[in-house]
Motif scaffolding. Structure first.
Motif, PDB file in Angstrom:
ATOM      1  N   GLU A  35      29.448  26.168  44.393  1.00 47.51           N
ATOM      2  CA  GLU A  35      28.555  27.101  43.473  1.00 47.51           C
ATOM      3  C   GLU A  35      29.077  28.653  43.845  1.00 47.51           C
ATOM      4  O   GLU A  35      29.063  29.381  42.941  1.00 47.51           O
ATOM      5  N   GLN A  36      29.178  28.816  45.164  1.00 48.66           N
ATOM      6  CA  GLN A  36      28.948  30.403  45.529  1.00 48.66           C
ATOM      7  C   GLN A  36      30.180  30.506  46.560  1.00 48.66           C
ATOM      8  O   GLN A  36      30.026  30.695  47.480  1.00 48.66           O
ATOM      9  N   PHE A  37      31.497  30.668  45.859  1.00 53.06           N
ATOM     10  CA  PHE A  37      32.386  30.927  46.739  1.00 53.06           C
ATOM     11  C   PHE A  37      33.484  32.099  46.627  1.00 53.06           C
ATOM     12  O   PHE A  37      34.327  32.302  47.439  1.00 53.06           O
ATOM     13  N   ILE A  38      33.463  32.666  45.308  1.00 54.69           N
ATOM     14  CA  ILE A  38      34.304  33.460  44.977  1.00 54.69           C
ATOM     15  C   ILE A  38      33.735  34.866  44.551  1.00 54.69           C
ATOM     16  O   ILE A  38      34.206  35.822  43.878  1.00 54.69           O
ATOM     17  N   GLU A  39      32.631  35.181  45.031  1.00 52.57           N
ATOM     18  CA  GLU A  39      31.712  36.336  44.654  1.00 52.57           C
ATOM     19  C   GLU A  39      32.082  37.587  45.197  1.00 52.57           C
ATOM     20  O   GLU A  39      31.875  38.705  44.722  1.00 52.57           O
ATOM     21  N   ASP A  40      33.125  37.326  46.172  1.00 54.18           N
ATOM     22  CA  ASP A  40      33.882  38.771  46.723  1.00 54.18           C
ATOM     23  C   ASP A  40      35.010  39.061  45.856  1.00 54.18           C
ATOM     24  O   ASP A  40      35.792  39.994  46.229  1.00 54.18           O
ATOM     25  N   TRP A  41      35.464  38.138  45.051  1.00 57.91           N
ATOM     26  CA  TRP A  41      36.695  38.336  44.262  1.00 57.91           C
ATOM     27  C   TRP A  41      36.571  39.443  43.051  1.00 57.91           C
ATOM     28  O   TRP A  41      35.324  39.249  42.348  1.00 57.91           O
ATOM     29  N   PRO A  42      37.221  40.534  42.855  1.00 57.10           N
ATOM     30  CA  PRO A  42      36.980  41.121  41.606  1.00 57.10           C
ATOM     31  C   PRO A  42      36.731  40.658  40.483  1.00 57.10           C
ATOM     32  O   PRO A  42      36.039  40.928  39.111  1.00 57.10           O
ATOM     33  N   ALA A  43      37.525  39.482  40.300  1.00 59.39           N
ATOM     34  CA  ALA A  43      37.556  38.617  39.033  1.00 59.39           C
ATOM     35  C   ALA A  43      36.037  38.008  38.823  1.00 59.39           C
ATOM     36  O   ALA A  43      35.789  38.006  37.652  1.00 59.39           O
ATOM     37  N   TYR A  44      35.314  37.925  39.729  1.00 58.82           N
ATOM     38  CA  TYR A  44      33.831  37.309  39.679  1.00 58.82           C
ATOM     39  C   TYR A  44      33.199  38.142  38.583  1.00 58.82           C
ATOM     40  O   TYR A  44      32.522  37.706  37.687  1.00 58.82           O
ATOM     41  N   SER A  45      33.186  39.476  38.712  1.00 60.63           N
ATOM     42  CA  SER A  45      32.544  40.367  38.027  1.00 60.63           C
ATOM     43  C   SER A  45      33.194  40.770  36.899  1.00 60.63           C
ATOM     44  O   SER A  45      32.527  41.346  35.809  1.00 60.63           O
TER      45      SER A  45
END
Length: 289
Positions: free
Chosen positions: A33-43
Motif C-alpha cells: 500500500e505504501q511503497f512509492i510515496e517518495d516518487w515524484p509520480a506519486y503526487s
C-alpha cells in the motif's frame, strides 16, 4: 454463486527480504500500500498531468470486441490524441483502453518521476508500460506472453484485479494457441450455469487505489476492471522458474506465429474452432472421469 476468490494480502510496506521470502519464493500475490510515496509520480501523476505532458501524442486504443481472424497480434482498434482520450475518460464511460504504452519511447521525461525499486529481481528497464481505462472498461482474462513477474503500480482511480495461477488453467476455458480465456465470460460477474467449470477455480481479488502496488507472480492470469477512470504502470522481471521460462520462449518463438499463420490460412473458421475447443477441452478435463 460467485467465483471462489480470496482477498489478496495487503502490506503497508515490505523490505526486499520480506518480499522474497513471503511472496516471490512461494509465488503468491500481494498488494503493497505504501511503497512509492517518495516518487515524484506519486503526487504528480494523474489524468490531467498526462493530458498536459503527452496531450499531442497519438495513443493506441483497445476495447472489448472479440478477437477477429484478420486482426494482428495486439493490433489497436482505434487511436486518438492523448488529450482527447483524457477528455473522453473524464466526461463519460468508455470501453476504450490504452494497453502496453511504453513510457520511455513515448514520453521519456516521465522516467524522471519514478525509480526502479529493488525487489530482489532484475527489472527490465526498457519496458515500463502504462495502461489506461474508463469506468467499467476491462481486459479479457489473460496471462502475459513472457510469463513475467509483474509489479503493477496504480495511480488515479480504482481498479479491481482478479488473478488465477497457472494451476487453475484447466477450469478457465482457455482458448487453444492463445493467452486468453473465452472472451464472452464476464469474470466480474460470471454466469456459472453457462460456465460451470469456473465453480472449481480458486483465485484472488484486490481493489487498487492511488499508490498501491500489486505483485502478480509468474504467468498468473489477470482480469483488470476499471471501477473509475484511471491508469497504472507495470514493471516486469523475467520468469525465473524453468518451466515458466520455457513456456515464455515457446509462446514468443512458436505459438503466436503458428496462430497468425492459421488465421491467414483458415480465417474465421480457426477462431470459431478455437472457441469451441475451449469448452470441449475444459469440460473433458473437469467433468469426465
Amino acid at each position: 454463486m460467485e467465483l471462489n476468490l480470496d482477498q489478496i494480502p495487503r502490506e503497508k510496506t515490505l523490505t526486499k527480504k520480506e518480499f522474497l521470502r513471503k511472496y516471490f519464493q512461494p509465488q503468491k500475490p500481494v498488494v503493497i500500500e505504501q511503497f512509492i510515496e517518495d516518487w515524484p509520480a506519486y503526487s504528480k501523476w494523474n489524468l490531467d498531468y498526462m493530458k498536459e505532458i503527452a496531450g499531442e501524442k497519438i495513443v493506441p486504443l483497445y476495447d472489448d470486441r472479440p478477437v477477429k481472424h484478420d486482426e494482428g497480434f495486439n493490433e489497436p482498434h482505434a487511436q486518438m490524441k492523448m488529450k482527447d482520450y483524457v477528455d473522453l475518460l473524464q466526461s463519460e464511460p468508455t470501453k476504450y483502453r490504452i494497453f502496453l504504452w511504453n513510457v520511455l519511447k513515448e514520453v521519456p521525461e516521465l522516467q524522471k518521476d519514478f525509480t526502479y525499486p529493488d525487489f530482489g529481481l532484475r527489472l527490465m528497464k526498457g519496458l515500463p508500460m502504462l495502461f489506461f481505462g474508463g469506468s467499467n472498461s476491462h481486459t479479457f482474462m489473460h496471462y502475459d506472453i513472457d510469463l513475467a513477474n509483474i509489479f503493477h503500480f496504480h495511480f488515479e482511480g480504482r481498479k479491481q484485479c482478479i488473478l488465477f495461477s497457472q494451476s487453475e488453467t484447466k477450469f478457465l476455458y482457455k482458448i487453444p494457441h492463445s493467452l486468453i480465456t473465452r472472451e464472452d465470460i464476464d469474470f466480474a460477474n460470471p454466469d456459472l450455469e453457462k460456465w460451470p467449470a469456473l465453480k472449481h477455480a480458486k483465485g484472488h481479488v484486490a481493489h487498487l487505489e492511488h499508490g498501491n502496488v500489486l505483485y502478480i507472480p509468474e504467468g498468473y492470469w489477470h482480469h483488470m476492471k476499471y471501477i473509475t477512470p484511471g491508469f497504472s504502470m507495470s514493471l516486469r522481471a523475467i520468469a525465473r522458474r524453468p518451466r515458466n521460462f520455457g513456456k515464455a520462449i515457446y509462446n514468443i518463438m512458436f505459438m503466436r506465429h503458428f496462430d497468425n499463420l492459421m488465421r491467414r490460412l483458415k480465417g474465421q473458421k480457426w477462431i470459431d474452432w478455437k472457441n469451441e475447443r475451449a469448452i470441449v477441452r475444459t469440460h473433458n478435463m473437469v467433468f469426465q472421469k
